[in-house]
Each structure stands twice: as structure tokens, then as C-alpha cells.
Design a protein around this motif. Sequence first.
Motif, mmCIF file in Angstrom:
data_model
loop_
_atom_site.group_PDB
_atom_site.id
_atom_site.type_symbol
_atom_site.label_atom_id
_atom_site.label_comp_id
_atom_site.label_asym_id
_atom_site.label_seq_id
_atom_site.Cartn_x
_atom_site.Cartn_y
_atom_site.Cartn_z
ATOM 1 N N THR A 1 0.826 -1.211 0.000
ATOM 2 C CA THR A 1 0.000 0.000 0.000
ATOM 3 C C THR A 1 0.854 1.252 0.000
ATOM 4 O O THR A 1 0.418 2.324 -0.375
ATOM 5 C CB THR A 1 -0.929 0.058 1.234
ATOM 6 O OG1 THR A 1 -0.118 -0.077 2.403
ATOM 7 C CG2 THR A 1 -1.982 -1.036 1.186
ATOM 8 N N ASN A 2 2.120 1.116 0.410
ATOM 9 C CA ASN A 2 3.007 2.276 0.371
ATOM 10 C C ASN A 2 3.473 2.492 -1.063
ATOM 11 O O ASN A 2 3.937 1.560 -1.719
ATOM 12 C CB ASN A 2 4.199 2.036 1.307
ATOM 13 C CG ASN A 2 5.113 3.239 1.369
ATOM 14 O OD1 ASN A 2 5.749 3.604 0.382
ATOM 15 N ND2 ASN A 2 5.147 3.880 2.518
ATOM 16 N N LYS A 3 3.389 3.715 -1.576
ATOM 17 C CA LYS A 3 3.657 3.962 -2.995
ATOM 18 C C LYS A 3 5.107 3.703 -3.399
ATOM 19 O O LYS A 3 5.398 3.443 -4.561
ATOM 20 C CB LYS A 3 3.249 5.389 -3.378
ATOM 21 C CG LYS A 3 4.075 6.463 -2.708
ATOM 22 C CD LYS A 3 3.723 7.850 -3.242
ATOM 23 C CE LYS A 3 4.425 8.997 -2.549
ATOM 24 N NZ LYS A 3 5.716 8.816 -1.961
ATOM 25 N N LEU B 1 12.745 2.051 3.531
ATOM 26 C CA LEU B 1 12.864 3.443 3.080
ATOM 27 C C LEU B 1 13.866 4.286 3.852
ATOM 28 O O LEU B 1 14.270 5.348 3.392
ATOM 29 C CB LEU B 1 11.494 4.125 3.137
ATOM 30 C CG LEU B 1 10.512 3.667 2.054
ATOM 31 C CD1 LEU B 1 9.090 4.083 2.407
ATOM 32 C CD2 LEU B 1 10.919 4.237 0.691
ATOM 33 N N LYS B 2 14.275 3.818 5.013
ATOM 34 C CA LYS B 2 15.005 4.750 5.884
ATOM 35 C C LYS B 2 16.399 5.127 5.388
ATOM 36 O O LYS B 2 16.946 6.124 5.829
ATOM 37 C CB LYS B 2 15.041 4.240 7.321
ATOM 38 C CG LYS B 2 15.955 3.080 7.606
ATOM 39 C CD LYS B 2 15.843 2.721 9.100
ATOM 40 C CE LYS B 2 16.816 1.636 9.475
ATOM 41 N NZ LYS B 2 16.631 1.197 10.868
ATOM 42 N N TYR B 3 16.945 4.333 4.438
ATOM 43 C CA TYR B 3 18.281 4.695 3.943
ATOM 44 C C TYR B 3 18.230 5.507 2.643
ATOM 45 O O TYR B 3 19.245 5.683 1.983
ATOM 46 C CB TYR B 3 19.140 3.433 3.750
ATOM 47 C CG TYR B 3 19.344 2.667 5.037
ATOM 48 C CD1 TYR B 3 20.183 3.174 6.027
ATOM 49 C CD2 TYR B 3 18.683 1.472 5.272
ATOM 50 C CE1 TYR B 3 20.353 2.496 7.227
ATOM 51 C CE2 TYR B 3 18.854 0.777 6.468
ATOM 52 C CZ TYR B 3 19.691 1.298 7.437
ATOM 53 O OH TYR B 3 19.858 0.625 8.617
ATOM 54 N N GLU C 1 0.282 -5.732 11.340
ATOM 55 C CA GLU C 1 0.435 -4.281 11.299
ATOM 56 C C GLU C 1 1.847 -3.866 11.743
ATOM 57 O O GLU C 1 2.486 -3.023 11.113
ATOM 58 C CB GLU C 1 -0.640 -3.628 12.192
ATOM 59 C CG GLU C 1 -0.648 -2.119 12.212
ATOM 60 C CD GLU C 1 -0.856 -1.482 10.833
ATOM 61 O OE1 GLU C 1 -1.468 -2.135 9.956
ATOM 62 O OE2 GLU C 1 -0.397 -0.329 10.635
ATOM 63 N N ARG C 2 2.317 -4.500 12.815
ATOM 64 C CA ARG C 2 3.639 -4.151 13.338
ATOM 65 C C ARG C 2 4.731 -4.499 12.315
ATOM 66 O O ARG C 2 5.641 -3.719 12.062
ATOM 67 C CB ARG C 2 3.856 -4.921 14.654
ATOM 68 C CG ARG C 2 5.080 -4.496 15.431
ATOM 69 C CD ARG C 2 5.043 -5.053 16.853
ATOM 70 N NE ARG C 2 4.902 -6.509 16.866
ATOM 71 C CZ ARG C 2 4.364 -7.199 17.874
ATOM 72 N NH1 ARG C 2 3.895 -6.564 18.938
ATOM 73 N NH2 ARG C 2 4.281 -8.510 17.821
ATOM 74 N N ILE C 3 4.626 -5.694 11.689
ATOM 75 C CA ILE C 3 5.648 -6.099 10.714
ATOM 76 C C ILE C 3 5.611 -5.164 9.504
ATOM 77 O O ILE C 3 6.640 -4.743 8.981
ATOM 78 C CB ILE C 3 5.445 -7.557 10.246
ATOM 79 C CG1 ILE C 3 5.319 -8.491 11.443
ATOM 80 C CG2 ILE C 3 6.591 -8.011 9.352
ATOM 81 C CD1 ILE C 3 4.922 -9.915 11.077
ATOM 82 N N LYS C 4 4.405 -4.850 9.063
ATOM 83 C CA LYS C 4 4.231 -3.954 7.915
ATOM 84 C C LYS C 4 4.934 -2.610 8.172
ATOM 85 O O LYS C 4 5.741 -2.158 7.354
ATOM 86 C CB LYS C 4 2.737 -3.723 7.680
ATOM 87 C CG LYS C 4 2.428 -2.623 6.677
ATOM 88 C CD LYS C 4 1.039 -2.042 6.889
ATOM 89 C CE LYS C 4 1.036 -0.562 6.607
ATOM 90 N NZ LYS C 4 -0.265 0.050 6.803
ATOM 91 N N GLN C 5 4.605 -1.995 9.310
ATOM 92 C CA GLN C 5 5.191 -0.684 9.621
ATOM 93 C C GLN C 5 6.701 -0.743 9.627
ATOM 94 O O GLN C 5 7.390 0.071 9.029
ATOM 95 C CB GLN C 5 4.705 -0.186 11.001
ATOM 96 C CG GLN C 5 3.236 0.191 11.056
ATOM 97 C CD GLN C 5 2.888 1.341 10.112
ATOM 98 O OE1 GLN C 5 3.769 2.008 9.547
ATOM 99 N NE2 GLN C 5 1.599 1.581 9.915
ATOM 100 N N LYS C 6 7.232 -1.745 10.319
ATOM 101 C CA LYS C 6 8.679 -1.876 10.456
ATOM 102 C C LYS C 6 9.297 -2.151 9.084
ATOM 103 O O LYS C 6 10.318 -1.571 8.720
ATOM 104 C CB LYS C 6 8.983 -3.032 11.428
ATOM 105 C CG LYS C 6 10.449 -3.335 11.613
ATOM 106 C CD LYS C 6 10.958 -2.763 12.924
ATOM 107 C CE LYS C 6 12.464 -2.606 13.016
ATOM 108 N NZ LYS C 6 13.241 -3.803 13.059
#
Lengths: 450, 464
Positions: free
Chosen positions: A135-137, A214-216, A203-208
Motif C-alpha cells: 500500500t506504500n507507494k 525506506l530509511k536509507y 500491522e507491526r511487521i508492515k510498519q517496520k
Amino acid sequence: MKYKTFKDKVFAYSAKKGVQAELFYMAGDSFKASVYEGEIDSYNLSNTMGVGIRVFSKAGVGNAYSEVLDERSVTKLVDSALDNALITGDQDNERPYYNKSDVYKTTKTYDDSVKSVSIKKKIDMAKELEKAVLTNKDIVRVQNCAIQTGVYNTHLSNTLGLDLDDQKSSAIMYVSPIAKKGDWINNGFAYDAGIGMDSLDIERIKQKGITEALKYYGAKQINSGAYNVVFDKETMATMLTCFFSIFSADSAQKGISLLKGREGEIISSQLLTIIDDPYIAGAFGSENFDGEGVPTYKKKIIEKGTLKTLLHNTKTASKAKISSTGNAGRSGIVPYIGITAHNCYIEKGTLALDDLLQDVGDGVYITDLMGMHAGANAASGDFSLLARGFVIAKGKLTSPIEQITVSGNFYSMIKSIKNMSDEVKFFLPADNGVFGAPDVHVGILNIAGK
Amino acid sequence: MLPIFIIEKALSIALENGANFAELFIEDTFKNTMTMTNDKMEAVISGRSYGYGMRVFSGTKSVYAYSGDFTQRAIYSIAKEVALALNSINDRNTNIVVLNNLQSDNNHFVLQYPSVVEASKKAKVVQDAYKAIKKYDARIVQANVTYLDEDRSITIANSEGVFAEDRAVRTRLTMNAIAGDGMQNQTGGESPGRRMGFEMFEKVDVATLAQSAAKTAITMLSASECPSGVMPVIIGNGFGGVIFHEACGHALEATSVAKGNSVFAGKLGQKIANEKVTAIDDGTLINEWGSNTIDDEGTATRKNILIENGVLKNYLVDRLGARRMGIEPNGCSRRQSYKYAPTSRMSNTFIAPGQDENEKIIASVQNGLYAKKMGGGSVNPVTGEFNFAVQEGYIIKNGQIDRPVRGATLIGKGSEVLPNIDMVGKDLALAEGMCGSVSGSVPTCVGQPMIRVSQMTVGGREAK
């Protein structure tokens, strides 16, 4: 044939040969499914069992294992172990372990939900997880998205009278989302794991997973130089995993660990306490007896900088003229007894992570390490590892960093620990145990970059 | 071994229940290990693994199950279960499988099978190597020598009629030396291996290799810390080939390419490396550690040219990868054991010899690193980021080898390092290792002649 019958026949044959014997049985049932683009991509079922034997003859100790439990294997297994005993020769009078008065505590290591929840439901969970991260683009696809459950039964017995069994379960669900922005591409990894299905939170796995992928974005090399370094919980636990063997009495007695005979000495910063706890409910490393049947107990390895004990099995303990610390380890049915941790962790500190970073001021926060099997040497303590992380500027996390190595020596690094955060996390089991840590400011290390 | 009619029936059951391809892999492996350390033969272990794996496809969906239960009932029930798990009952197929495409050549001759060699002879090899390490220098504080032999018989049958058998015998000796001065320890190692029997010890000079392991540990004991930063790096032959294995090899496996996860996906015919680079994966080399007669899907192994004069020519493709990519599999599907579904893997992978003289390669560097012996490494095939450890390194100053340095790690991204391999020597050598990936740990060779990488990030403990 049934294991019980097989065991009785093996012990009867060993008695006929006039030797003591120890038999370890392991049977496992596991399921794994991975999904890709909404469909099952692969699906694995397994059902295995096997036995490992150690015979203790006048000549020495001999080992053998087999995945075939038939009539012929009874004599073949014992004979082959006896042949091997002739080669090993004297083994410091090793004996199987048995102490009639031992009391074994209990700890929860099994949860029936891994069996009672249907395969269809498990696959649906993995599909839901894949759908959720997509769901994240910026997430273009998944590299892996899978769910894995298993049940493992073990039985350890010997001709002196030891007779113990254990049942463990595990449930793991993970995803590696692939993020793409222009030419930039990166894969993240996130998971949940525990002994029962209720440990898995989509939900927790998805968020993480999304955050990790993306964080790098926009990460750059920094200049080579000496920096204040903070390892996050996961990378610190990884360091502990890699260098755990320095606390093994076996390594010390062989001169590989430099901690031989240093019990009672200060070997690290007084902020450091390392604990091994076999009784954390639901943790993968929990067990009430070790690989030789010795009852396990909670212990401090380092207490406020002082080395309290090395970790022993019965062989290293008898050499050191003390009792085993209940840390004999096995790897599957192959009957080699090593030294392993149960749930081994660095005790938490008092600072919230934000305050710890504030205290550092300027430096590097390491959040990813690669190539541990190559770049970390437990015999020397040296490490030089490919890393990613974030710049710490004026006490705050700022831009991401990639293509750097962080180098140092574990023995000297633990002496220069400055601080640790107030929360410990445990990670997936390694070959030598389960490890956990808080975020740790280890002082100054060398970083190679531009 | 199972009677052929049971195998045919199991495969037919899988097709009847929805598979459009079914494969049975049966493995019976005998293994012996002996480890000597601390002046003692510490562990002598013999074992047998015996089981089978059933794999079915429907399109690009795959289901795999393995078990050690060889009763007919168990085999047929697994065949049905895996096919039903494909959940594609519409494809119901009533073909009866007939196994008629038999293959059982074995090019890798074995003179002395492990089972007929007395254990005491194997023990002597271990003891001799151990003593050779220990007596090299008084500062050698510990040695660890492990002998391993493996006799692996496999049978592969599939619904296309393939019935293939292979028996692979492998022998290896891993030797590790630890040098110490009470304050610090350093290590060195050598691990020769071949796809042959005990006769390996007539072909491999164990004593010299044992001394070489000890020498590395001693040299590193007095070495200074490696400087860090970006510099030219010369990588020695043999195990130096781990650079290609990590920086490029893994990213050419269908495992990463088929779903577009590799940096080299979609680049066939394009220049991805310096024109001096030709790289080959050859599973056919007689008696080499990474060789096989057939791969673990029953396809004959072959010589695959991956990169020719810098241009990407080929990927390593297994059956499932082939289905995803719409091309033919090329004999490189491997698995550690029946406990793993097979996938595309390397065998003996090396950079072919070039035209440069070693002296000229070294003389060409003003300030850089000579990585004489490499340790292991790893890669993230998605980003191409790789790392590997230098076991024995030297600083090069003004075109000459200056002094030993330790603790170096080389890092980079595959797509960026390949164009920078700008000198390639002539002294090709292979070296043996174990490669770990999704289908487990498999024996592989890496290899190369001496090469120069014009610039790489070197991680060490001294600021430059």
C-alpha cells in the motif's frame, strides 16, 4: 520403529558391548509458505527425525548419528560410534551426565496455536502482510514475504538413568519489501517471532518493513575517521552473537579466547552487565536442561565490568574442577557438544535513547551490519564490518549513511562503553543461542568511508 | 533406493492432483568428520542422512515437501498433499509418468572411496597437518584441523521422464592456525577440498598448506592495523576470486534475477564490467570441489560463460527460474540436502586469465593495498552491496610491497566495482569454499588470477 523401542535396543546393545551410551532424539514438523503478488510462491512441508549417539568406552568417546531408525541401524550406530572412539582416544574420562537429585524447573516453550491454526489461515496472513506493505507507494514489490511454523520434540537419555524430553514450537512471519525511488533501490527486513501465533502482528511487521526499506533513502558515505559510535539494539546484539565465544570455557581452555583464568577481574566498563537467562517465558532460548541434561539456571557472565564466570559444559567444567554452568549446546542430531547461550543479553541502562544520543552529541548511530562471518574474528576480537546507519549531529539523528565500515576490537570496545539505553530487545536465534541488547554507546571507533 | 514403479506412481499422483510438473529427489549421504585441536582428537563423528523431497509446479507456483518416511503410503500421501497445495485443481492431468530418459554418467573418478579407507589413515592426515601447524613457530598457540569426507548418492526423477543418478564423493581438510603473544591472537587458514576420495592427499600438498596457514597467522601477529579509505586494491589469485563470487555471481543467479531483484536483471548483452573481465561458471571441471555431473534437478552441468570481455552473456538458471524468465535452465540448480528445495547456485566460478604480468600490476600502484589472501564475504543482491575480509594484506608503496597489515575489509557495490577491474593477471587458480544461500550450504570454488581494482573502499582500524 518407534523411538522408545529403538532406544531400548540401542542401550541393550551398548550394555552387551560393555559401554555407557547417551542418545539424543529430535523430530520436527514444519511448515513454510511464501507469497508473491497475491499468490502462493512457494510452500514447504517437512517431517524429519533422527538420532545422535555418544558412546563412552575405555578407549574414548565416539559419536555417530543417523536419520534411519531401523533394526540394522541399532548395531550400525553403536558400532560406528565405537570405531570412532578408538580414534579419539582418552577424553579426560568423560562420562554421560546423571544426577539423581537434580530438580528441573519448568518453562513455557510450546504453544499449541502453531498446530491448531489452519494452513489456510497462515497463508492468508502472509498474503495480507504482502498486500499491506504494497500500500506504500514507494514499495514496488516484496523480495520475500513468508510465514513459518514448526514443532520440535527432543528426547535425551543415557545408560546411567537420565531420561528427559522437551517440546518447542515456533512461529515466524517476515517480509523484505523492496523500495524504489528513481534509480535508488533498497530492501528492508522485518519480522515477528515467538512460540505461538499470537506473537505475529501483521500491522507491526508492515510498519517496520516499510520503515526499514525506506530509511536509507539518500544515504551517503561519510569521510573516513574516528567517530563516537552507538550501536542500536539489533547491531549490538549481533556483535554479542559474534563475540559470544570469548565467554566459552572451551575457547578459553584452548587459548582462543583471551579470557582464560580471568574470572574475578575487571574486563570491561563498569556499566556492562551480561546475563544468560534460560527462564524467560516464551523466549526461543529458554530450556530447563542443556545439551547434556544438566539443569539450567540464570547467571551473570559479566557483572558491572567484572567477569563472573565463563560458560561450561561438563567436559570443560571437569577440567576447571567446577560444576557445569548448564551451557552444553547441540546442533541438531550431530552429537558434538559445544557451548551455547540460552537467552543472553546486555542489561539495560537508565537513559532513554533520545537522551543517550543527546549525551553523545556528534557521532554515528549504526543500524545495520553485514558480513559478520567474514569481518568479525572471535579469536582476535578484531572486527571490520560493512555498515549502514545515521549521522548523530548535536544529539539528534540526521542523514542516513551507507558504504562505510566500522572497525575495532571487541575486547577493547567493551572497556570503553559510555552508556546504554533503557530497553533490551531480543532477536532471532543464532547457532550459539539467542541474544539481546539495548542501544550502546561504545565510545570511539574507526570508520572507513570516503 | 525405491523401486521405479513407486517413483512413477508418486509422480503420476502429483500430476493427477493438479501439478503440471513433479519431481522426486532422493538422497542417501554418509559423512565422516574428525577434528583435532588442543593436542587431542576432539571429535570423531560418522553419520547418515537419508530422505527425499517432492516438488511440484503449477506455472511459477512451487510446493516442496521433504520427509524421511519411505513407506509407500507416506510417499503417495505427500505426492497428493503437495499437488493439492498448489490449489490449481483445474489443471487436472491424467498423464501417467514413464521414466525413460535415463542418465547416470559420472565423470568424476574416485579411486579410494571413504568407506574403504581405514579411519586410522584419515586420522594420520589430521595429526600430520596439526603437527605441521604447531611446529611452524612457538607463537602458534592453537591449531584446529578438521577432516571431512562425504559420499552422497542422489536420484532425481521427474514427470518429464527424467531419471538421473549421481554419486558424489568429496574430501576436505580445513586447517586453522592461531598465533598469539598473550595479549592478542591472529589467525590463518587453508582448506583444500576436491570432488574425489582419499586420493586427494596424494595430489594436495598438505604440509605446505599447513605451513601457509601458520605463516599467515604469524605474519598478522606483527602486522600493523590497515589504513582505511578509498585506494587501489590488488587482489591475489585463488580465494581472491571471492570478490567476483560476491560482487557479481550471486546477482546473476535466477533466484535474484527472475523477479527483477538483481542490479543485473535485464542487462544481457550490455557492458557491465571492464573489457578485461571474462567470468565463467563451470560445473564440469573434473574432480573440482564445486563440480557435479548433474545438478540437483537432473540437468547435466555445463560451462556457462557469464561475462565475456565485459559484456553480460548469461545468468545461472534453475527450472523454476527458467519458468519465470522464459528461458532454458542451464545445469546450475543445487541444494544442501533433501531438506531444501533446489535453486540456481554457483559451482566453480572464476575470472579467466588475462594478459597482465603480476610484477607490472604491483608496480602500477603508488599507494594501495595488496590483499594476498582473502577471507569470506557476503552480498545483498538487491542493492549489490558486498563486503569481504582480507586475511593477509600488505601495503603497497611506490610500486613495491611495503609491510603487512591486518583487519581490513573491502566493501563496494557490484555494478560499481566490475568496471574498475582494470588489470587481470595470468596466474588463474581455484580455491574451495562453502557458499550459503536459500537452498543451504553447497561446496563451491572461487577463482581468479591476480587482479587490480582501480579504487575500492578499504575498512581498517587506522585513519588514513
